[in-house]
Design an enzyme around this catalytic site. Sequence first.
Site, short mmCIF file in Angstrom:
data_model
loop_
_atom_site.label_atom_id
_atom_site.label_comp_id
_atom_site.label_asym_id
_atom_site.label_seq_id
_atom_site.Cartn_x
_atom_site.Cartn_y
_atom_site.Cartn_z
N ASN A 1 0.15 6.31 5.32
CA ASN A 1 0.14 5.27 4.30
C ASN A 1 -0.82 5.65 3.17
OD1 ASN A 1 -1.48 2.07 4.04
ND2 ASN A 1 0.41 2.64 3.02
N GLY A 2 -0.41 5.31 1.96
CA GLY A 2 -1.26 5.49 0.79
C GLY A 2 -0.56 6.24 -0.31
N ASP A 3 -0.31 5.53 -1.42
CA ASP A 3 0.18 6.14 -2.66
C ASP A 3 1.60 6.70 -2.57
OD1 ASP A 3 -2.38 5.55 -3.43
OD2 ASP A 3 -3.09 7.62 -3.51
N GLN B 1 1.14 -9.30 11.61
CA GLN B 1 -0.22 -8.75 11.63
C GLN B 1 -1.23 -9.86 11.88
OE1 GLN B 1 -2.63 -7.30 8.16
NE2 GLN B 1 -2.33 -5.34 9.15
N LYS C 1 -3.46 -0.85 12.48
CA LYS C 1 -3.52 -0.25 11.14
C LYS C 1 -4.98 -0.02 10.78
CE LYS C 1 -1.84 -0.94 6.42
NZ LYS C 1 -2.98 -1.51 5.69
N CYS D 1 -7.72 -3.52 6.14
CA CYS D 1 -7.87 -4.26 4.88
C CYS D 1 -9.33 -4.24 4.42
CB CYS D 1 -7.40 -5.69 5.08
SG CYS D 1 -7.44 -6.62 3.55
N PRO E 1 1.88 -4.21 5.24
CA PRO E 1 1.46 -5.62 5.14
C PRO E 1 0.64 -5.83 3.88
CG PRO E 1 0.12 -4.45 6.76
CD PRO E 1 1.22 -3.52 6.36
N GLY F 1 3.43 0.28 0.22
CA GLY F 1 2.85 -1.01 -0.16
C GLY F 1 3.12 -1.33 -1.61
N ARG F 2 2.15 -1.00 -2.47
CA ARG F 2 2.22 -1.43 -3.87
C ARG F 2 3.47 -0.99 -4.60
NH1 ARG F 2 -3.45 1.06 -5.08
NH2 ARG F 2 -2.56 2.44 -3.49
C1 LIG Z 1 -2.19 -7.13 -2.62
C2 LIG Z 1 -2.46 -6.36 -1.35
C3 LIG Z 1 -2.65 -7.04 -0.16
C4 LIG Z 1 -2.90 -6.33 1.02
N1 LIG Z 1 -3.02 -7.02 2.20
C5 LIG Z 1 -3.16 -6.33 3.36
C6 LIG Z 1 -3.14 -7.03 4.60
O1 LIG Z 1 -3.00 -8.26 4.68
N2 LIG Z 1 -3.28 -6.28 5.73
C7 LIG Z 1 -3.45 -4.92 5.69
O2 LIG Z 1 -3.57 -4.30 6.75
N3 LIG Z 1 -3.44 -4.25 4.53
C8 LIG Z 1 -3.28 -4.92 3.37
N4 LIG Z 1 -3.20 -4.23 2.20
C9 LIG Z 1 -3.20 -2.76 2.22
C10 LIG Z 1 -1.77 -2.18 2.27
O3 LIG Z 1 -1.14 -2.51 3.49
C11 LIG Z 1 -1.78 -0.64 2.14
O4 LIG Z 1 -2.53 -0.11 3.19
C12 LIG Z 1 -2.38 -0.16 0.83
O5 LIG Z 1 -1.89 -0.93 -0.27
C13 LIG Z 1 -2.09 1.32 0.60
O6 LIG Z 1 -0.72 1.55 0.53
P1 LIG Z 1 0.03 1.79 -0.90
O7 LIG Z 1 -0.70 2.90 -1.61
O8 LIG Z 1 1.44 2.13 -0.54
O9 LIG Z 1 -0.09 0.49 -1.65
C14 LIG Z 1 -2.99 -4.92 1.00
C15 LIG Z 1 -2.80 -4.24 -0.21
C16 LIG Z 1 -2.54 -4.94 -1.37
C17 LIG Z 1 -2.33 -4.17 -2.66
#
Ligand SMILES: Cc1cc2nc3c(=O)[nH]c(=O)nc-3n(C[C@H](O)[C@H](O)[C@H](O)COP(=O)(O)O)c2cc1C
Length: 332
Positions: A200-202, A70, A139, A100, A16, A224-225
């Site tokens: 989750n993460g990176d 969510q 989460k 978050c 998300p 995510g990103r």
């Molecule tokens: C722009 C942005 C918005 C996010 N919004 C949420 C959110 O609404 N709810 C949530 O649980 N995590 C949110 N996250 C966290 C992501 O779900 C994820 O846990 C985090 O980016 C790490 O994963 P990644 O390394 O694959 O990006 C957000 C992250 C980013 C970068």
Amino acid sequence: MRIGPYTIDPPLILAPMAGVTDKPFRQLCKQLGAGLAVSEMTTSDPRFWKTDKSLRRMDHDGEPAPVSVQIAGTEPQQLADAARYNVDHGAQIIDINMGCPAKKVCNAWAGSALMRDEGLVARIVEAVVKAVDVPVTLKIRTGWDADHRNAPVIARIAQDAGIAALAVHGRTRDQQYTGFAEYDTIAAIKAALTIPVFANGDVDSPRKAAQVLRQTGADAVLVGRAAQGRPWIFREIAHYLATGEELPPPSIGEVRDILLGHLQALHAFYGAPQGVRIARKHLGWYAKDRPENAAFRAVVNRAATSDEQLRLTADYFDALEAGVPSGFAAAA
Ligand SMILES: Cc1cc2nc3c(=O)[nH]c(=O)nc-3n(C[C@H](O)[C@H](O)[C@H](O)COP(=O)(O)O)c2cc1C
């Protein structure tokens, strides 16, 4: 891998992201191989449910099952009511946000800030699980800070309360997005629980996904990103997990077609002028790894209407495919 009655195949989940994982992007990621795509967080405060923003976030019309929504908040009863409301509006899975780190969310003691109060976590998950007949997922992060890595305690609370699956981002809240995700805490949680656990993460490549799955023993990974501007990462990961081989990157022509389809979906979903503005953000992400980045952005940022944005984007990619991007950029 299953969440309640739903089989999640492949075990790849779009994480998300507020401002990113709207309905057009979720649909695109699912088309391109995500087994599940979680919505942007929706507020549990009913005073805001009728705003344009919330109405769009709660719009799941035409979205392929299972629809995971969510919710974010701090009050057990309010979150329970929000869960019920979202189920009435199409949610098939409810995901609770305790991951978050955003100030806007944490100042209100929501998101990952909730992890500081384990009693409150228990009351929230119990209230939400009791309120709805659909699976509830949670989460979390690994903890609040380096001295308070209480994710294993929260994980146990969640499982005991009937949470169907748990996603863990391998950072503490105070790390925000700095440093590297650590996966040992996720591995420990996975080893201690019987419900599915998602890492989750990176995760930013097929090899990284395979490594994280191996290292944590997790049932799925959240991306995510790395999916921003690269929604085909899901099929790339799925292919690698299934065959051990990497897919070639999509051709310029395919990127153009995916992008144009995405723009059209954004224009239709948000209308003008908001759709054009939101599309610019995605165009920037699509462009970020391209050497021609600056020229591309300069061209498409000029577009003021949806038609112009589509035309300039199509022209740009056609020129790129023909091998004359700089000539186009100069002429455009
Ligand atoms: C722009 C942005 C918005 C996010 N919004 C949420 C959110 O609404 N709810 C949530 O649980 N995590 C949110 N996250 C966290 C992501 O779900 C994820 O846990 C985090 O980016 C790490 O994963 P990644 O390394 O694959 O990006 C957000 C992250 C980013 C970068």
